[in-house]
Design a protein around this motif. Sequence first.
Motif, mmCIF file in Angstrom:
data_model
loop_
_atom_site.group_PDB
_atom_site.id
_atom_site.type_symbol
_atom_site.label_atom_id
_atom_site.label_comp_id
_atom_site.label_asym_id
_atom_site.label_seq_id
_atom_site.Cartn_x
_atom_site.Cartn_y
_atom_site.Cartn_z
ATOM 1 N N ASP A 126 14.217 5.202 5.668
ATOM 2 C CA ASP A 126 12.835 6.007 6.083
ATOM 3 C C ASP A 126 11.695 6.505 5.745
ATOM 4 N N TRP A 127 11.077 7.180 5.756
ATOM 5 C CA TRP A 127 9.566 7.509 4.442
ATOM 6 C C TRP A 127 10.223 7.740 2.559
ATOM 7 N N GLN A 128 11.588 8.318 3.076
ATOM 8 C CA GLN A 128 12.053 8.627 1.340
ATOM 9 C C GLN A 128 11.866 7.344 0.386
ATOM 10 N N LEU A 129 12.644 6.817 1.111
ATOM 11 C CA LEU A 129 13.199 5.970 0.356
ATOM 12 C C LEU A 129 12.044 4.860 0.857
ATOM 13 N N ALA A 130 11.180 4.827 1.099
ATOM 14 C CA ALA A 130 9.957 4.139 0.947
ATOM 15 C C ALA A 130 9.121 4.472 0.231
ATOM 16 N N LEU A 131 9.193 5.329 -0.434
ATOM 17 C CA LEU A 131 8.578 6.217 -1.454
ATOM 18 C C LEU A 131 9.891 5.415 -2.204
ATOM 19 N N GLY A 132 10.417 6.176 -2.686
ATOM 20 C CA GLY A 132 11.197 5.144 -4.029
ATOM 21 C C GLY A 132 11.173 3.938 -4.182
ATOM 22 N N LYS A 133 11.032 2.696 -3.068
ATOM 23 C CA LYS A 133 10.506 1.144 -3.453
ATOM 24 C C LYS A 133 9.186 1.223 -3.878
ATOM 25 N N ALA A 134 8.324 2.285 -3.294
ATOM 26 C CA ALA A 134 7.076 2.160 -4.374
ATOM 27 C C ALA A 134 6.717 2.504 -5.784
ATOM 28 N N VAL A 135 7.665 3.605 -5.555
ATOM 29 C CA VAL A 135 7.983 3.534 -7.224
ATOM 30 C C VAL A 135 8.638 2.657 -7.727
ATOM 31 N N PHE A 136 9.066 2.345 -7.601
ATOM 32 C CA PHE A 136 10.007 1.101 -8.577
ATOM 33 C C PHE A 136 8.996 -0.249 -8.466
ATOM 34 N N LEU A 137 8.332 -0.550 -7.399
ATOM 35 C CA LEU A 137 7.512 -1.885 -7.621
ATOM 36 C C LEU A 137 6.420 -1.562 -8.216
#
Length: 573
Positions: free
Chosen positions: A490-501
Amino acid sequence: MTIKKHPKKVTAWYWAIAISLPLVFLGGLEGILRMSDYGNDYPLFIKNPANPNYLLPRPDIVKRYFAANADIPSVTMEANFLLADKPQNGFRLFVQGGSTAAGFPYGLGASLAGMLDKRLKATLPEHSVEVVNTALAAVNSFTVLDLTDEIIAQQPDAVLLYLGHNEYLGILGVGSNYTAANSYASTLLFLKLRSLRLFQLLQNSYASLQRHSTTLGTEQTNSRTFMAKVAKHKDIPLNSDLYKAGLEQFSDNLQLILNKYQQANIPVYLATIASNLLDQKPFSSEPIAPEIDLALQKIKSTLAAADQQQAINLANQLATNVDNSDNALTHFELGRLYAQLNQAPAAKNQLTLARDLDRLRFRAPSAINTIIRRSAAKYDNVILVEAEQHLSQFSPMDLIGNNLMLEHLHPNVRGYFLLADSFYTALKQQSKLTDWQSVSIEQAWAERPLLPAEEYTGFAKVLQLMNDYPFVEPNEDGTEKPLNLPPVTDWQLALGKAVFLKKIDWLSMMKECLTRYQADNNKEMTLKTAVILADALPHDSQINQYVAQLYTQQNSASLANYYTQRSALAKAR
């Protein structure tokens, strides 16, 4: 011929001048270095550049312990704030310790400070509550001791301590690559001298000479995790000289810390520490002997045949045979079998032995908790928090494993919540405040200050950690194994991945989450996100006023008033 004797007064003056000249020279050199702005002080607390009404713990405080040109570990103290002037109704707590106290890998929201701050604000509505994090990954009792005086100066109502895992392989640990000196006394001396510019000059000069010969700081190791870099002594047997040195270091430092807080009449909540017993095999052990392995396999086959009592008998027989064995893997495998057989006490005994015999000491041995309990009993101002027992009570058969731990010792979100709950319970039991309004564990869990996006980022960080030494060996050519991140659903996890990267920063992620929750009319997550943002930005009048409005809509008058006052303070700067 008569030899004239110098008067005693003349001799005394001679020696006084002879002794003072080097001191005068060194003092003059110190003054010249300071006037030329050489070196740094690195105070723990600095003014918030956005609003001088607030202080924050210095994010790069770790630089205090290294030469200016050294390979400094990439650990920072996450930004959190306290009022420069403590209000009369202030209730101010400080958290000290290592990475678990600091909330790794999730950050401030999972930390003791993050989990306790919101719950205590609701608990003490008539007080200006501040729970300040000064914990930092990779540090041990030397750093906690070094920061104590500066924390006392900030008038804490209590200090919360969760430490002990880094005594061997943390910064200034007895088995660490990041050591300042070769003995306990010399490390204490280093902490006292480090602010002198002359000392910094010598330290920087020595580091420059050593830089080309060190194995740290090379291009090959720059991308590796702290755990992969830190272990100088990878083999510290139980009861060895280095093992005992780590315990003595911790015990002596803890006594110095508690003495300081006792003299300042400050209550200390000192917690026992927990680690993953059930699901983390020893990092370093001799292979299991063939005859022992045969006995283990026989127990497994008997268990598979559903002959539980016979399997228990075989396990008991093996436990007697290996009672004096120092093979950590043997005790771990036997402990796991006892757990499958629902033999909780025997399982815990074997698994504890396995952890204590692990020669790569990233987890604290049982003796650390023994020191903590013994030390707490010596002081009237120290309250023992049985955090390890608290986490055990929420674990099957009292065995802490992957149910509450991410890897060897960092809790998952539920584990962090329960760790904070153990402190909250102790604070409640000791509180003399008449306006204490308890917040239930169910309500506190629902309001935990952590978003799904942050949880994804944290879990990805743990996967990165476990993709390197000591969890796995690198490829034969020395390169890291590929990192497989969790799927994004979902969009929440997508944002979390973007922070990690590192495609976006944390603040951008939080603002986007707030916008999306508002658009979805998700009132619960809107409030949670807005509160996290307001606490991260106390100098931002707009977000604090918005939180005040949300609490007003919920008829939470005390919290609405708190954020209204903070908004007004931000406007008045």
